[in-house]
Scaffold this motif. Structure first.
Motif, short mmCIF file in Angstrom:
data_model
loop_
_atom_site.label_atom_id
_atom_site.label_comp_id
_atom_site.label_asym_id
_atom_site.label_seq_id
_atom_site.Cartn_x
_atom_site.Cartn_y
_atom_site.Cartn_z
N GLN A 58 0.90 -1.32 0.17
CA GLN A 58 -0.11 -0.16 0.07
C GLN A 58 0.97 1.23 0.03
OE1 GLN A 58 -3.74 -0.28 0.13
NE2 GLN A 58 -2.55 -2.20 -0.71
N HIS A 65 4.76 0.75 -1.23
CA HIS A 65 4.46 0.00 -2.42
C HIS A 65 5.51 -0.16 -3.07
CE1 HIS A 65 4.39 4.11 -3.81
NE2 HIS A 65 4.65 3.54 -4.95
N GLY A 116 -6.43 2.62 1.06
CA GLY A 116 -6.75 1.45 0.05
C GLY A 116 -7.08 2.23 -0.94
N THR A 148 -4.43 4.07 -2.78
CA THR A 148 -3.45 3.31 -3.54
C THR A 148 -3.99 2.64 -4.76
OG1 THR A 148 -2.82 2.51 -1.25
CG2 THR A 148 -1.95 1.13 -3.05
N GLY A 153 -5.30 -2.45 -3.24
CA GLY A 153 -5.74 -1.34 -2.69
C GLY A 153 -7.18 -1.54 -2.59
#
Lengths: 505, 638
Positions: free
Chosen positions: B240, B244, B295, B298, B325
């Motif tokens: 995330q 990431h 989430g 992302t 995500g």
């Protein structure tokens, strides 16, 4: 008195050294075989003691008592409990491995192995002595072979081997000077003339005034602390390890410096609980300095031995903060972590030693891609490195976790910084592993062979302990706990008694 | 005995079997390639069968939804700290066991073809087995520490497998980066575990679930803190934002690894952890909001990078980040069902797409840029078909798997009042359909590249893909809004909700998916619009997306300048200040020794002079201050 198991384990290397004196100096094979044989005896007896220890009975077992100097109250008293047994086991595991790690010593091997055996015997003696005088005697015995070995078989890099040997010895001696004063002060304060004794359990049972405890604990903390490379008394450690030959680095980083932690627990916490309580926050603070400061410095190192040297300083911070928590969980973790770090750092130093022996360099930018030519050594490196960064499944994770749990309850802020240390540790360890082992094949290393035969013994012995201790942590922790739990409750009882008399603090 | 019951009672065998295979391969079959891979497949195949048994057993026992089946043994203990290891089986765990053991077995079969002739063949299978062990051990964890342990072990396997081609500098660096980035997340997770252990005295999921609600009423802020700390772990592991960065680089590993670890299983461990510890998050609305928005962001952020990437596996990697995500967002808005459903379907179609990509890379010997491919469909008809199935599944075309789960997520986001996230997620769905179609149309359709000589892959690679392809087609049907006692009945948290079908959400998502695909066809299929001209028109935005918002460069700078700089600075301090002080002391001793030595000349005259001087000195003091003080000076008084 039954079978003197501990004395035999202790005498095996000493007798071995004596026998070696009479072996012609060109018989290298016999010299090595005898050394390996006597260490195997010690290791075997230690394993018997470790797995024969009766948990239900607890306390000191396999005891031997022979009065030595009656007037002073000195007794040749041996015995092991849950705290000393892991240390004894560690000494013999590393001692046994160190013999094989020195298999290719070419310069005066006979002298080397004699000194090595004496060094191991000295360390072993400190862990099984129940008498403070004997403890101190063995501690001093260690210094002599140590110094000679660094001077003769050491290597000069950033600092000369003479400087390294001198630094190592002087720190040990300065520490022992503080210790001597502290220990004699305890001896004199415990009992009136006539009843005086050096027996640790009796000294611990005596009561001391609070100011005295604070004073004496400070002396012990400096003495034992500098041995444990407590910040700011740590700078001997990287230089010393870098200068020392492989076997000495293994024994020193693996067990010798643990005498500091062992002594603090055995003498400091139990005899001087008020002093311990007074100084614990300071020790916790210095411990965090160890963890974070040394780890950051390890990042900047280019010599492999310096990386591990600073890493060892950093890991001792975990031991110290666990001790400073002054609770069962923290101290359990501290003792277990001394064991774990010993196995791991000894493996690391033996692997570095192997690489250095072949390539004659420890300078990281000169190395690279060794996994091509030395896959077995690479496995050893990886295991030691992963244990160093606290990977679960290897011996050091659970001790570290236990220390975190124990210290988090008492010093949350400092524990958080200590936990953050796992990030920096991972960074320098992974960098070192990547730069030494991986990357393109370097043809200049192609003619160096991989470890084989006796050279594999350190990897096999220490590597299997690394894995077994990780998968079955209770093998170590149950033992440690059986020693620490009564110790902490005795300490708490003393603190409680002091609190009721003194009206709390 | 009934096999299902046996499996339920002995679910711990599921991780243990691959471990035995690992030991066998590592120590016995080190130089026997065929035997090693057969062992790996047999053992993990058996694991899969037992996992099927567990699923069957769970489906016979609805009571496991609320009360998981727990079996555990003491691992180590001391006063105040009791740690167990064991198995916790409920529908969520059963579903994961099924997915992980299935994909693991399929990937092993695939690898016999893909890795054929590789010098590290047995090592590869040993790692895969170790990974399967760790991942399956993570799934059945009964407490957070057990989970953390296997969590770190999957990280180790990921590290080893990303760095599998260890002779490549890029693989070595990528492996290190993956380990480090997830380590930062693990630091947060470990802190969270410490807080939980300290406040509850236990890390058991079931006990925490009992104690948390009452505790949350008394200490809402503390619960939020613990929730967010624990969530930092999943941020790292499940790629995330802002941790990431490691996942796209992880594509340096062999492609089967990307399919298994970096698409279907390990990277969803973070999502699974949040689901497993859902009680902790559920009692803290603030923590839930953090999860939902991280989430959602992302998902969008990764999709915006995927729009412009050129390497096939990188596009898939960013797509994975984006889909993860989605799963996180679903958890954050409070729908465990939607998240787990998407986790399952995603495992099917994304593993399929990675394996298909591997088939392409296998055939082209290292060409990774999709614009150097083109027209692969003629020579690789099956692979093309599989990739297209993956495409329609991820783009959300009914009735393929991805449609149902993505629809459920969008619906739940809207129902729980997160309108902003609903629009963001819908936009992301459009982008997903676009960049995935861009990849497929460019690589598989259009003109053939004369430099390439592609060929279809062997059956050992096609067979696993076909199994996944079937699942990508029909796997979603277990959870349609019209399924009675479907996915949502079993995999859920708390009361059963069966929301009405929302035709605007469903229709909207289909339309957006089709629109994305059409737009991609116009630009990259029919080439009605020049892609390069479009990129130039977008200018800075295109650069931002193509250079991944310069996040790697920023981290690199922090690492090189700040972290290393501090290290060098402290080293300087250590040598010159700390050690300098000690050396200074030594020099001081040396110096004073030299000074004092001068006094001892051995000449009687000098001694006599000193003696005389002292007498004079004492006499002077005596005269000035009286007799007693001088006596004190000499004799110490009395």
């Amino acid at each position: 008195m039954g079978f003197p198991l501990l004395t035999i384990a202790l005498l095996a290397p000493i007798i071995g050294a004596l026998v070696l004196v009479f072996i012609p100096k060109d018989e290298h094979k016999i010299v090595k075989a005898i050394s390996a044989f006597v260490m195997a005896i010690s290791l075997g007896l230690t394993l018997v003691a470790y797995f024969g220890y009766d948990f239900a009975k607890g306390g000191m077992q396999f005891t031997e008592d022979i009065v030595w100097v009656k007037e002073l109250g000195v007794t040749y008293a041996m015995g092991v409990d849950g705290i000393s047994l892991p240390m004894l086991l560690l000494t013999n595991l590393i001692g046994f491995s160190a013999v094989f790690a020195s298999w290719n010593v070419e310069k005066r091997p006979k002298t080397f192995f004699i000194l090595l055996l004496l060094l191991i015997a000295g360390v072993m003696g400190t862990f099984i002595a129940r008498d403070l005088f004997i403890f101190f005697l063995f501690y001093e015995v260690v210094v002599i072979p140590l110094y000679i070995m660094v001077i003769i078989w050491g290597s000069s890099k950033r600092v000369t081997k003479e400087y390294a040997g001198m630094k190592l010895t002087i720190y040990l001696l300065i520490g022992s000077a503080f210790l001597l004063v502290g220990l004699i002060a305890i001896y004199l304060n415990a009992y009136p003339v006539g009843q005086r004794t050096f027996m640790i359990d009796k000294l611990a049972a005596a009561s001391y005034s609070e100011p005295f405890q604070i004073f004496a604990f400070a002396l012990l903390a400096v003495g034992f602390g500098s041995l444990l490379s407590m910040f700011p008394f740590h700078s001997w450690s990287p230089d010393g390890y870098a200068g020392a030959p492989t076997a000495v680095s293994m024994i020193h980083a693996g067990v010798l410096k643990k005498i500091g932690g062992y002594g603090l627990i055995r003498v400091g916490l139990l005899a001087l609980p008020l002093g311990a309580k007074f100084w614990a926050p300071v020790i916790a603070f210095l411990a965090v300095c160890n963890v974070a400061y040394a780890a950051m410095i390890a990042l900047a190192q280019k010599d492999l031995k310096y990386v591990i040297g600073y890493s060892s300083v950093s890991h001792m911070g975990y031991v110290l903060i666990g001790l400073a928590a002054l609770n069962v969980i923290g101290i359990n973790g501290a003792v277990a972590n001394m064991f774990a770090h010993g196995v791991m750092s000894a493996l690391f130093f033996s692997m570095i030693g192997y690489v250095y022996e072949k390539t004659h360099t420890r300078y990281i930018p000169d190395l690279g891609g060794l996994a091509h030519q030395m896959p077995r050594v690479a496995i050893g490196f990886m295991m030691a490195g992963m244990a160093s960064l606290g990977l679960p499944g290897l011996v050091s994770f659970i001790p570290e976790f236990t220390i975190f749990v124990g210290s988090f309850a008492v010093y949350p802020t400092m524990a958080i910084i200590a936990i953050a240390g796992i990030i920096i540790t991972a960074l320098y360890t992974l960098r070192a592993l990547a730069n030494v082992l991986f990357g393109p094949r370097r043809p200049e290393f192609d003619h160096y062979p991989d470890a084989k035969g006796p050279e594999m013994v350190p990897l096999l012995v220490l590597g299997s302990v690394l894995v077994l201790g990780g998968i079955f942590p209770h093998l170590i922790l149950d033992m440690v706990n059986s020693g620490v739990e009564p110790l902490v409750s005795a300490m708490m009882a003393k603190l409680g008694a002091a609190a009721t008399i003194g009206g709390g603090f | 005995m009934d096999f299902a019951l046996f499996s339920l009672n002995n679910a711990w065998l599921i991780p243990l079997l691959p471990f035995m295979a690992f030991v066998l391969i590592a120590f016995v079959f080190k130089n026997m390639e065929k035997t090693a891979s057969t062992t790996a497949i047999l053992f993990s195949g058996t694991s899969f069968l037992i996992a099927l048994g567990v699923v069957t057993a769970v489906l016979q026992r609805p009571e496991l939804i609320e009360n998981p089946f727990v079996k555990e043994v003491r691992w180590f203990s001391m006063p105040g700290l009791h740690i167990t290891m064991g198995q916790l089986i409920d529908p969520v765990a059963a579903m994961m066991l099924f997915v992980v053991s299935l994909v693991a077995t399929l990937v092993m079969i695939y690898s016999t073809g893909y890795m054929h002739g590789d010098p590290g063949y047995t090592r590869f299978f040993a790692y895969l087995c170790l990974f399967a062990t760790s991942m399956l051990g993570l799934v059945i964890a009964t407490n957070l520490l057990q989970m953390f342990i296997f969590w770190e072990l999957v990280g180790l396997c990921s590290y080893l497998l990303i760095g599998y081609y260890y002779f490549k500098d890029s693989a070595r660096e990528a492996a290190k980066k993956a380990f480090m980035t997830t380590r930062i997340g693990d630091f947060g997770l470990l802190l969270g575990i410490m807080f939980l252990q300290l406040n509850f005295g236990t890390l058991e999921f079931t006990e925490l679930a009992d104690k948390l609600p009452a505790f949350a009423v008394a200490h809402p802020a503390l619960v939020t803190l613990m929730g967010i700390l624990v969530f930092i772990g999943p941020i790292g592991k499940s790629g995330q934002f802002p941790l990431h960065v490691w996942l796209p680089d992880a594509m340096e590993g062999p492609t089967p690894v990307s399919a298994l670890i970096h698409a279907a299983t390990m990277v969803v461990a973070g999502v699974y952890l949040v689901a497993r510890a859902f009680t902790l998050f559920e009692v803290s609305p603030e923590a839930m909001h953090v999860i939902a928005y991280i989430g959602g962001f992302t998902a969008f952020f990764a999709a915006s990078i995927a729009l412009t990437q050129r390497e096939m596996k990188r596009i898939l990697a960013y797509s994975t980040v984006s889909q993860l995500g989605y799963m996180m967002m679903a958890l954050g808005v409070g729908s465990l069902t939607a998240s787990m459903f998407h986790l399952m379907t995603h495992a099917f179609f994304k593993a399929l797409m990675f394996l298909a990509a591997g088939s392409v890379l296998h055939a082209l010997h290292g060409t990774t840029d999709i614009f150097e491919m083109g027209g692969l469909k003629k020579k690789m008809p099956y692979t093309t078909a599989f990739m297209c199935i993956g495409l329609v599944a991820i783009a959300g075309v009914p009735p393929f798997a991805g449609f149902w789960s993505k629809d459920e997520i969008l619906l739940m986001t809207k129902l729980h009042g997160f309108t902003d996230l609903y629009y963001l997620a819908s936009l992301t769905a459009f982008m997903t359909a676009f960049y995935m179609s861009r990849m497929v149309f460019t690589a598989f359709f259009g003109k053939e590249n004369p430099h390439n000589h592609p060929h279809e892959s062997p059956w050992s690679m096609l067979f696993p893909m076909s199994v996944l392809a079937v699942l990508a087609c029909v796997g979603g049907l277990v959870g349609t809004p019209w399924t009675e006692h479907g996915f949502g009945y079993w995999v859920r948290y708390g009361e059963l909700h069966h929301p009405e079908v929302d035709w605007t959400v469903m229709g909207g998502s289909v339309l957006l998916g089709l629109a994305g695909m059409s737009l991609a066809w116009i630009i990259y299929g029919a080439k009605l619009i020049d892609a390069n001209k479009l990129a130039r028109r977008a200018g800075f935005l295109h650069t931002l997306s193509y250079r991944k918002f310069f996040i790697d460069e920023i981290y690199q700078w922090i690492n090189k300048v700040i972290v290393d700089g501090t290290g060098r600075f402290l080293y300087w301090i250590d040598i010159h200040v700390v050690d300098g002080f000690i050396d200074g002391l030594a020099d001081g001793t040396d110096w004073s020794g030299k000074m004092l030595r001068r006094v001892q000349t051995g000449q009687v005259q000098v001694y006599a002079l000193i003696f005389f001087a002292a007498v004079v000195f004492i006499a002077v003091i005596m005269g000035l201050m009286g007799e007693s003080s001088a006596m004190a000076l000499i004799g110490g008084g009395k």
